[in-house]
Design an enzyme around this catalytic site. Structure first.
Site, mmCIF file in Angstrom:
data_model
loop_
_atom_site.group_PDB
_atom_site.id
_atom_site.type_symbol
_atom_site.label_atom_id
_atom_site.label_comp_id
_atom_site.label_asym_id
_atom_site.label_seq_id
_atom_site.Cartn_x
_atom_site.Cartn_y
_atom_site.Cartn_z
ATOM 1 N N THR A 1 15.306 -21.523 -29.436
ATOM 2 C CA THR A 1 13.583 -21.113 -29.567
ATOM 3 C C THR A 1 13.223 -21.409 -30.836
ATOM 4 O O THR A 1 13.883 -20.837 -31.754
ATOM 5 C CB THR A 1 13.374 -19.829 -28.892
ATOM 6 O OG1 THR A 1 14.082 -19.717 -27.463
ATOM 7 C CG2 THR A 1 12.130 -19.585 -28.784
ATOM 8 N N ARG B 1 13.633 -21.692 -13.696
ATOM 9 C CA ARG B 1 13.984 -20.581 -14.603
ATOM 10 C C ARG B 1 13.148 -20.625 -15.810
ATOM 11 O O ARG B 1 12.773 -21.586 -16.299
ATOM 12 C CB ARG B 1 15.377 -20.417 -14.941
ATOM 13 C CG ARG B 1 15.684 -19.228 -16.077
ATOM 14 C CD ARG B 1 15.655 -19.687 -17.244
ATOM 15 N NE ARG B 1 16.100 -18.467 -18.141
ATOM 16 C CZ ARG B 1 15.835 -18.375 -19.494
ATOM 17 N NH1 ARG B 1 15.530 -19.612 -20.087
ATOM 18 N NH2 ARG B 1 16.275 -17.515 -20.226
ATOM 19 N N VAL B 2 12.313 -19.287 -15.648
ATOM 20 C CA VAL B 2 11.432 -19.346 -16.718
ATOM 21 C C VAL B 2 11.911 -17.939 -17.972
ATOM 22 O O VAL B 2 12.281 -16.946 -17.150
ATOM 23 C CB VAL B 2 9.921 -18.926 -16.474
ATOM 24 C CG1 VAL B 2 9.220 -18.601 -17.714
ATOM 25 C CG2 VAL B 2 9.308 -20.166 -15.766
ATOM 26 N N GLY B 3 12.203 -18.144 -18.983
ATOM 27 C CA GLY B 3 12.739 -17.118 -19.907
ATOM 28 C C GLY B 3 11.538 -16.176 -20.327
ATOM 29 O O GLY B 3 10.398 -16.179 -19.851
ATOM 30 N N ASP B 4 11.785 -15.736 -21.699
ATOM 31 C CA ASP B 4 10.920 -14.797 -22.264
ATOM 32 C C ASP B 4 9.752 -15.337 -23.107
ATOM 33 O O ASP B 4 8.721 -14.714 -23.269
ATOM 34 C CB ASP B 4 11.528 -13.844 -23.341
ATOM 35 C CG ASP B 4 12.254 -14.673 -24.332
ATOM 36 O OD1 ASP B 4 12.949 -15.534 -24.125
ATOM 37 O OD2 ASP B 4 11.891 -14.386 -25.518
ATOM 38 N N THR C 1 13.401 -14.521 -29.930
ATOM 39 C CA THR C 1 14.423 -15.579 -29.781
ATOM 40 C C THR C 1 15.889 -15.043 -29.396
ATOM 41 O O THR C 1 16.162 -13.974 -30.049
ATOM 42 C CB THR C 1 14.777 -16.704 -31.027
ATOM 43 O OG1 THR C 1 16.017 -17.528 -30.611
ATOM 44 C CG2 THR C 1 15.165 -16.000 -32.236
ATOM 45 N N GLY C 2 16.371 -15.422 -28.137
ATOM 46 C CA GLY C 2 17.495 -14.802 -27.821
ATOM 47 C C GLY C 2 18.026 -14.989 -26.324
ATOM 48 O O GLY C 2 16.959 -15.855 -25.641
ATOM 49 N N GLY D 1 16.928 -14.673 -23.089
ATOM 50 C CA GLY D 1 15.446 -14.460 -22.598
ATOM 51 C C GLY D 1 15.320 -13.082 -21.456
ATOM 52 O O GLY D 1 14.263 -12.372 -21.598
#
Length: 332
Positions: free
Chosen positions: A198, A226-229, A249-250, A252
């Site tokens: 990210t 899939r949707v992350g943070d 960043t990480g 999510g």
């Protein structure tokens, strides 16, 4: 009459001096992802290439701030630079989903107004951060996803590219290697020994306004849309002039559960914590306590900033009137 004029001139001079004394210390902080970045992962030539791109992104954003531009314009410029680089997992260098596609997410938030915009799962928009900002400024909504987001991008006249634009051979090889690793393990668990690529930026402009933005290609082998943070306001991105601006960043899923970005700013606003202490608490206590890793960049309306992570490294950089630095590993 002359006395009145002199008094008026004195007041003007005084207010001008006051304004100069209270100009915010313009600052930009960026990241290009965190994760398994132990020394030795990259060759010296690769390290130099990463650092050169980080400097270019810093300079793109800082140049805008130095010319009196807004924090929003600065973070957008910095992120566009990283989206256009094949070195980072955003835009051109995005990782591949389980189905061998590139799906992009991004978000942006204005600390002065609390306006925000986010997009998820786009596959043809060249610069997702531009679309996230267009959602914020030109719609009544906060988030658009997939086909709807791209329909809106067409209305806004944003640049489209063919999906193959995002493919790089390095990412394609990583995708194939991950598939093979999954096959050998005979399960569907994602490999977590990779970096989270990210990209993001936070900035403070001369008017004292802050902003944050984040952009990503997501997680290697992600499935089912899939949707992350990253596009979740309060998890991957948050900005409020009353506290701070954060880009995450990480891993999510954990950043969503812990509302990482908002938590840092809440500690600053309601608990009186410093930016550094709040970032350390959230990353090294809450995130680490759940067995997850990643990092954040943070800037406040007074120019205070932090770059905190619990992974082996994080691509990162900062530039203000006194400092210009980029780094990759944890001991830099």
């Amino acid at each position: 009459m002359r006395l009145i004029f002199c008094l008026f001139a004195f007041v003007l001079a005084g207010s001008s001096a006051f304004a100069e004394d209270h100009d915010a210390p313009i600052t930009i902080v960026i990241h290009g992802g965190a994760g398994a970045l132990e020394p030795g992962r990259y060759t010296p030539e690769e390290e130099a290439a990463f650092k050169a791109e980080l400097r270019e992104a810093l300079n793109a954003g800082y140049g805008i701030l130095d010319n009196g531009g807004s924090a929003l314009d600065a973070i957008e410029a910095a992120i566009i630079r990283m989206e256009d680089s094949p070195l980072f997992n955003a835009g051109k260098g995005a990782v591949f989903t389980r189905d061998g596609k590139n799906e992009l997410d991004a978000s942006v938030m204005d600390g002065a107004t609390l306006n925000a915009g986010a997009i998820a799962g786009v596959t043809r928009v060249k610069n997702p951060i531009k679309l996230a900002r267009a959602v914020m400024e030109n719609s009544e909504h906060v988030m658009f996803a997939r086909d709807g987001a791209e329909d809106f991008a067409k209305e806004q006249g944003l640049e489209f590219v063919k999906p193959r634009y995002f493919k790089t051979e390095k990412r394609w090889k990583s995708y194939k290697d991950a598939l093979e690793q999954e096959r050998r393990k005979k399960d569907s668990a994602l490999p977590h020994d990779f970096k989270y690529g990210t990209v993001g930026a936070v900035a403070l402009d001369a008017n004292g306004n802050i902003a944050a933005g984040t952009s990503t290609g997501g997680m290697t082998l992600k499935r089912y849309g899939r949707v992350g943070d990253v596009p979740i306001i309060g998890a991957g991105t948050f900005a409020d002039n009353k506290s701070c601006a954060v880009s995450s960043t990480g891993w999510g899923e954990y950043f969503i559960r812990l509302t990482i970005a908002r938590d840092i700013c809440a500690q600053v606003e309601y608990g009186g914590a410093t930016i550094g202490d709040a970032a350390k608490d959230v990353i090294h206590n809450r995130l680490d306590g759940m067995g997850a890793d990643g990092g954040v960049i943070v800037v406040g309306p007074d120019g205070d900033y932090a770059m905190e992570f619990n992974s082996a490294g994080m691509f990162r950089g900062v530039k203000n009137a006194e400092t210009e630095a980029v780094a990759i590993y944890g001991d830099e």
